[in-house]
Design a protein around this motif. Structure first.
Motif, PDB file in Angstrom:
ATOM      1  N   LYS A  88      39.851  34.304  42.622  1.00 56.61           N
ATOM      2  CA  LYS A  88      40.895  33.685  43.438  1.00 56.61           C
ATOM      3  C   LYS A  88      40.733  32.170  43.517  1.00 56.61           C
ATOM      4  N   LEU A  89      39.483  31.711  43.654  1.00 53.89           N
ATOM      5  CA  LEU A  89      39.295  30.262  43.809  1.00 53.89           C
ATOM      6  C   LEU A  89      39.705  29.516  42.539  1.00 53.89           C
ATOM      7  N   CYS A  90      39.454  30.130  41.366  1.00 54.01           N
ATOM      8  CA  CYS A  90      39.870  29.477  40.118  1.00 54.01           C
ATOM      9  C   CYS A  90      41.386  29.417  40.037  1.00 54.01           C
ATOM     10  N   LYS A  91      42.037  30.472  40.488  1.00 49.23           N
ATOM     11  CA  LYS A  91      43.491  30.523  40.457  1.00 49.23           C
ATOM     12  C   LYS A  91      44.090  29.446  41.377  1.00 49.23           C
ATOM     13  N   VAL A  92      43.575  29.396  42.609  1.00 50.58           N
ATOM     14  CA  VAL A  92      44.120  28.463  43.601  1.00 50.58           C
ATOM     15  C   VAL A  92      43.827  27.006  43.219  1.00 50.58           C
ATOM     16  N   LEU A  93      42.621  26.739  42.711  1.00 50.31           N
ATOM     17  CA  LEU A  93      42.246  25.359  42.368  1.00 50.31           C
ATOM     18  C   LEU A  93      42.696  24.961  40.962  1.00 50.31           C
ATOM     19  N   GLY A  94      43.306  25.900  40.246  1.00 45.61           N
ATOM     20  CA  GLY A  94      43.829  25.586  38.923  1.00 45.61           C
ATOM     21  C   GLY A  94      42.762  25.396  37.864  1.00 45.61           C
ATOM     22  N   ILE A  95      41.669  26.149  38.012  1.00 48.11           N
ATOM     23  CA  ILE A  95      40.569  26.048  37.044  1.00 48.11           C
ATOM     24  C   ILE A  95      40.777  27.093  35.955  1.00 48.11           C
ATOM     25  N   GLY A 144      31.763  15.697  36.774  1.00 44.56           N
ATOM     26  CA  GLY A 144      32.026  14.290  37.024  1.00 44.56           C
ATOM     27  C   GLY A 144      33.215  13.794  36.215  1.00 44.56           C
ATOM     28  N   THR A 145      33.693  14.631  35.272  1.00 44.21           N
ATOM     29  CA  THR A 145      34.872  14.253  34.488  1.00 44.21           C
ATOM     30  C   THR A 145      36.118  14.936  35.069  1.00 44.21           C
ATOM     31  N   LYS A 146      36.433  16.149  34.587  1.00 43.37           N
ATOM     32  CA  LYS A 146      37.613  16.844  35.121  1.00 43.37           C
ATOM     33  C   LYS A 146      37.342  17.401  36.513  1.00 43.37           C
ATOM     34  N   LEU A 147      36.118  17.813  36.725  1.00 49.64           N
ATOM     35  CA  LEU A 147      35.716  18.385  38.001  1.00 49.64           C
ATOM     36  C   LEU A 147      34.569  17.563  38.572  1.00 49.64           C
ATOM     37  N   LYS A 148      34.700  17.195  39.848  1.00 51.87           N
ATOM     38  CA  LYS A 148      33.665  16.376  40.473  1.00 51.87           C
ATOM     39  C   LYS A 148      33.048  17.105  41.661  1.00 51.87           C
ATOM     40  N   LEU A 149      31.810  16.725  41.956  1.00 52.97           N
ATOM     41  CA  LEU A 149      31.109  17.303  43.093  1.00 52.97           C
ATOM     42  C   LEU A 149      30.598  16.192  43.995  1.00 52.97           C
ATOM     43  N   PHE A 150      30.733  16.410  45.294  1.00 50.50           N
ATOM     44  CA  PHE A 150      30.303  15.393  46.252  1.00 50.50           C
ATOM     45  C   PHE A 150      29.461  16.002  47.364  1.00 50.50           C
ATOM     46  N   ASN A 181      41.666  18.885  40.123  1.00 47.27           N
ATOM     47  CA  ASN A 181      43.140  18.895  40.173  1.00 47.27           C
ATOM     48  C   ASN A 181      43.690  18.341  41.485  1.00 47.27           C
ATOM     49  N   GLY A 182      43.016  17.321  42.011  1.00 42.71           N
ATOM     50  CA  GLY A 182      43.495  16.690  43.238  1.00 42.71           C
ATOM     51  C   GLY A 182      43.238  17.490  44.501  1.00 42.71           C
ATOM     52  N   LYS A 183      42.494  18.583  44.380  1.00 40.02           N
ATOM     53  CA  LYS A 183      42.186  19.401  45.553  1.00 40.02           C
ATOM     54  C   LYS A 183      40.698  19.310  45.861  1.00 40.02           C
TER      55      LYS A 183
END
Length: 165
Positions: A104-111, A121-127, A28-30
């Motif tokens: 809390k992290l799901c709430k803040v990151l909009g998950i 790699g689609t809606k959620l990416k890891l780097f 979500n852009g975060k």
DNA sequence: TACTGGATTCACT
DNA sequence: GTGAATCCAGTAA
């Protein structure tokens, strides 16, 4: 900045939980750095204990996002693991404002549920941005009712965003 | 169809 | 340290 692909999640769940520390989640852009994880294998305190409609993701996939609702109010973010077996890694905390707990992290990151079942790699990416974790603490987790030491929990020592333990 | 309880969080004591 | 909030998957019937 190296993007983590599905293969990253193909093998040992406990090792993946440890290796995910310090990696970057983008959703979500975060962006936020993972600071606490928990490994779940096929044991009695895990959804992977039994294959059900909800938990089948852990049996059938690896490198996918597994999101579920707990206590009717909070979502928990997991990544499915092990190509040839069952497992998942719960993301307990990230380095982001007010993200020191899985709910809390799901709430803040909009998950939420809309992320459930999507391939990483689609809606959620890891780097991997090359960040080196200085010190990793490990701790076994007590099974809910069984009184057993079942999962392994990893967190970065001395990080103010690490949730209580 | 109905009941039970949970991989949590927060307010209150 | 304790208990409430809240909802749905899992299970029993």
């Amino acid at each position: 900045m190296l993007e983590l692909k599905q293969d990253f999640f193909a093998e040992n769940t406990v090792g993946i939980a440890r290796d995910l520390l310090g990696k970057i989640i983008e959703v979500n852009g975060k962006r936020a750095r993972i600071v606490e994880t928990e490994a779940y294998k096929q044991d009695k305190a895990s959804h992977a204990y039994k294959k059900t409609e909800r938990s089948k993701l852990m049996f059938d996939t690896y490198g996918h996002v597994y999101v579920y609702l707990v206590y009717g109010m909070y979502y928990c973010l997991n990544f499915t693991t092990e190509k040839d077996s069952v497992g998942a890694v719960l993301i307990r905390a990230v380095e982001y404002e007010n993200c020191n707990g899985p709910g809390k992290l799901c709430k803040v990151l909009g998950i939420d549920k809309t992320h459930n079942g999507t391939k990483i790699g689609t809606k959620l990416k890891l780097f991997d941005d090359g960040y080196k974790v200085k010190k990793i603490k490990t701790s076994s987790r007590i099974g809910i009712k069984e009184g057993l030491h079942l999962q392994w929990r990893f967190y970065i020592d001395g990080n103010e965003f690490v949730s209580r333990f």
